[in-house]
Design a protein around this motif. Structure first.
Motif, PDB file in Angstrom:
ATOM      1  N   GLU A 213       8.246 -17.506  -4.963  1.00 40.31           N
ATOM      2  CA  GLU A 213       8.939 -17.413  -6.010  1.00 40.31           C
ATOM      3  C   GLU A 213       7.295 -15.603  -6.878  1.00 40.31           C
ATOM      4  O   GLU A 213       7.837 -15.285  -7.756  1.00 40.31           O
ATOM      5  N   ASN A 214       6.142 -16.567  -7.233  1.00 39.21           N
ATOM      6  CA  ASN A 214       5.139 -16.302  -7.172  1.00 39.21           C
ATOM      7  C   ASN A 214       5.022 -14.692  -6.756  1.00 39.21           C
ATOM      8  O   ASN A 214       4.974 -13.262  -7.574  1.00 39.21           O
ATOM      9  N   ALA A 215       5.611 -14.480  -5.231  1.00 41.43           N
ATOM     10  CA  ALA A 215       5.406 -13.232  -4.210  1.00 41.43           C
ATOM     11  C   ALA A 215       6.368 -12.695  -5.755  1.00 41.43           C
ATOM     12  O   ALA A 215       5.208 -11.096  -5.325  1.00 41.43           O
ATOM     13  N   LEU A 216       7.325 -12.721  -5.677  1.00 43.56           N
ATOM     14  CA  LEU A 216       8.234 -11.995  -5.952  1.00 43.56           C
ATOM     15  C   LEU A 216       8.287 -11.922  -7.376  1.00 43.56           C
ATOM     16  O   LEU A 216       7.782 -10.432  -8.118  1.00 43.56           O
ATOM     17  N   LYS A 217       7.452 -12.441  -8.498  1.00 40.05           N
ATOM     18  CA  LYS A 217       7.058 -12.015 -10.173  1.00 40.05           C
ATOM     19  C   LYS A 217       5.763 -10.968  -9.655  1.00 40.05           C
ATOM     20  O   LYS A 217       5.655 -10.389 -10.521  1.00 40.05           O
ATOM     21  N   ASP A 218       4.800 -10.807  -8.900  1.00 40.90           N
ATOM     22  CA  ASP A 218       3.533 -10.235  -8.028  1.00 40.90           C
ATOM     23  C   ASP A 218       3.909  -9.214  -8.131  1.00 40.90           C
ATOM     24  O   ASP A 218       3.163  -8.150  -8.614  1.00 40.90           O
ATOM     25  N   SER A 219       5.021  -8.284  -7.098  1.00 43.86           N
ATOM     26  CA  SER A 219       5.283  -8.087  -7.253  1.00 43.86           C
ATOM     27  C   SER A 219       6.311  -7.050  -7.704  1.00 43.86           C
ATOM     28  O   SER A 219       6.883  -5.900  -7.749  1.00 43.86           O
TER      29      SER A 219
END
Length: 317
Positions: free
Chosen positions: A55-61
Motif C-alpha cells: 500500500e505504501n509502495a503504491l501511494k509513493d509511486s
C-alpha cells in the motif's frame, strides 16, 4: 514494521544464557551488533505485513492497483501452503489485472523476485510488477528460545535463530528508462552448503534444524569475493564509483567483511541489523528505502540466502 520491540538482552535473559551456557546477556549486542528487533503481534500475518508495505509502495509511486500486471510474493513466512500468498495480496490490494505467484529461496527470495520481474517485463507486455514480502520469522526465534532455556538445543548451532526480526517490504518495478534501473545480475548457488542453515517443521508443529551463522557468513563472503571482479567488469564500475553498498545483513562482522570484500568504505553500507536484526527477505528493499539517494547515484547490491545462494547487481537512479 511491527511496532513491538524485543531487545536482544531480553532474549538472552529468557534463555538464561549466563547460567545455562556461560554466555553474557549482552553477547548478541556486542558480538553480533544486534540490539533489538521488531516482533509481530498476535493476529499479524505475513500477508498483512506485505499488504501494508505494498500500500505504501503504491501511494509513493502513484501507480494504481489496476495497473499492476504481476504480483510476486517472495517471503519465507506464509500462513498457508496453498494457494500462493500473492493471491491474497492481489485480492486485498485490488490488483485485479495481475497474475500472481510465490517465489521461495530463503533470505535471497526478494532478489530472485526482482530478477523474475525484470525478465517478465522483457519477454511480455508487463509494465508494472509488484515484488513483495512479509516476514514473521520470530515465530522461529521464540520456538528456539523455549528449547534453549530448557537446554534442549545446541546454543552453538541454533543461537542464530535469536537474530531474526519481522518486517514487510515492497517494490514496484517498471521497464528500464534509459540507463536507470537494475543493470546487471550475477547470481551463484553452491548447494553443498544447504545444511548450514536449514529449518523444517516437525509433526508437533514446531521446528527442527540449525542456523550455523558463523560458518554461513564466512562462506557467503568468500563466494561474494570470487564474483566481485566479474561484477565490476560487467557493470564497468570501479569501487570508487559506488555511492551505496546495500547487502544482506546477519550481523556486524559479516557486514563489515562484505564492504571490505567490495573494497568500499563501511560508511556507505547502510545498517539495518542493529535495530531490526536479520529481517531475511526484507533486508535489501528496506535498506534501499532508507538511503537518501540522488539522481545519478550507483548502488551495488549484494544478496545472500541459505542454500547457499548469492547475487550481485548494480542499480542506478
Amino acid at each position: 514494521m511491527p511496532s513491538q520491540i524485543v531487545t536482544s538482552q531480553e532474549l538472552m535473559r529468557e534463555i538464561k544464557s549466563e547460567s545455562n551456557y556461560g554466555i553474557p546477556e549482552n553477547w548478541l549486542d556486542e558480538v553480533c551488533g544486534i540490539e533489538e528487533r521488531r516482533v509481530a503481534t498476535t493476529g499479524d500475518l505475513p500477508s498483512l505485513l506485505a499488504i501494508k508495505a505494498a500500500e505504501n509502495a503504491l501511494k509513493d509511486s502513484g501507480v494504481q492497483p489496476s495497473e499492476i500486471d504481476v504480483v510476486i510474493f517472495c517471503g519465507i513466512s506464509r500462513e498457508w501452503i496453498e494457494p500462493s500468498i500473492a493471491h491474497k495480496v492481489q485480492h486485498e490490494l485490488g490488483c485485479t489485472n495481475a497474475i500472481c505467484f510465490d517465489v521461495s529461496n530463503a533470505c535471497h527470495g526478494f532478489m530472485n523476485g526482482i530478477l523474475l520481474a525484470d525478465n517478465l517485463m522483457q519477454c511480455s507486455d508487463a509494465t508494472h510488477v509488484l515484488v513483495v514480502t512479509g516476514e514473521i520469522s520470530t515465530d522461529i526465534t521464540f520456538h528456539y528460545v523455549d528449547k534453549l532455556k530448557n537446554k534442549k538445543a545446541s546454543v552453538k548451532n541454533e543461537i542464530g535463530a535469536l537474530t531474526l526480526g519481522d518486517a514487510g517490504a515492497a517494490i514496484i518495478l517498471t521497464p528500464k528508462n534509459g540507463t536507470d534501473g537494475f543493470q546487471y545480475y550475477n547470481f551463484y548457488t553452491n548447494a553443498k552448503h544447504a545444511n548450514l542453515c536449514k529449518i523444517s517443521t516437525n509433526k508437533d508443529g514446531g521446528y527442527d534444524g540449525q542456523m550455523v551463522m558463523g560458518k554461513i557468513s564466512s562462506v557467503m563472503v568468500k563466494l561474494h569475493q570470487s564474483l566481485i571482479n566479474q561484477t565490476y567488469a560487467a557493470l564497468n564500475w570501479h569501487p570508487t564509483d559506488i555511492n551505496y553498498f546495500v547487502c544482506h545483513q546477519v550481523g556486524k562482522k559479516p557486514h563489515e567483511r562484505m564492504s571490505t570484500m567490495a573494497n568500499v568504505p563501511h560508511s556507505i553500507a547502510p545498517i539495518s541489523y542493529k535495530k531490526l536484526g536479520n529481517i531475511t527477505t526484507a533486508t535489501i528493499p528496506i535498506n534501499l528505502h532508507n538511503i537518501k539517494y540522488k539522481s545519478g547515484d550507483k548502488i551495488l547490491i549484494g544478496g545472500a540466502g541459505s542454500g547457499l545462494t548469492i547475487s550481485q547487481t548494480g542499480l542506478t537512479f
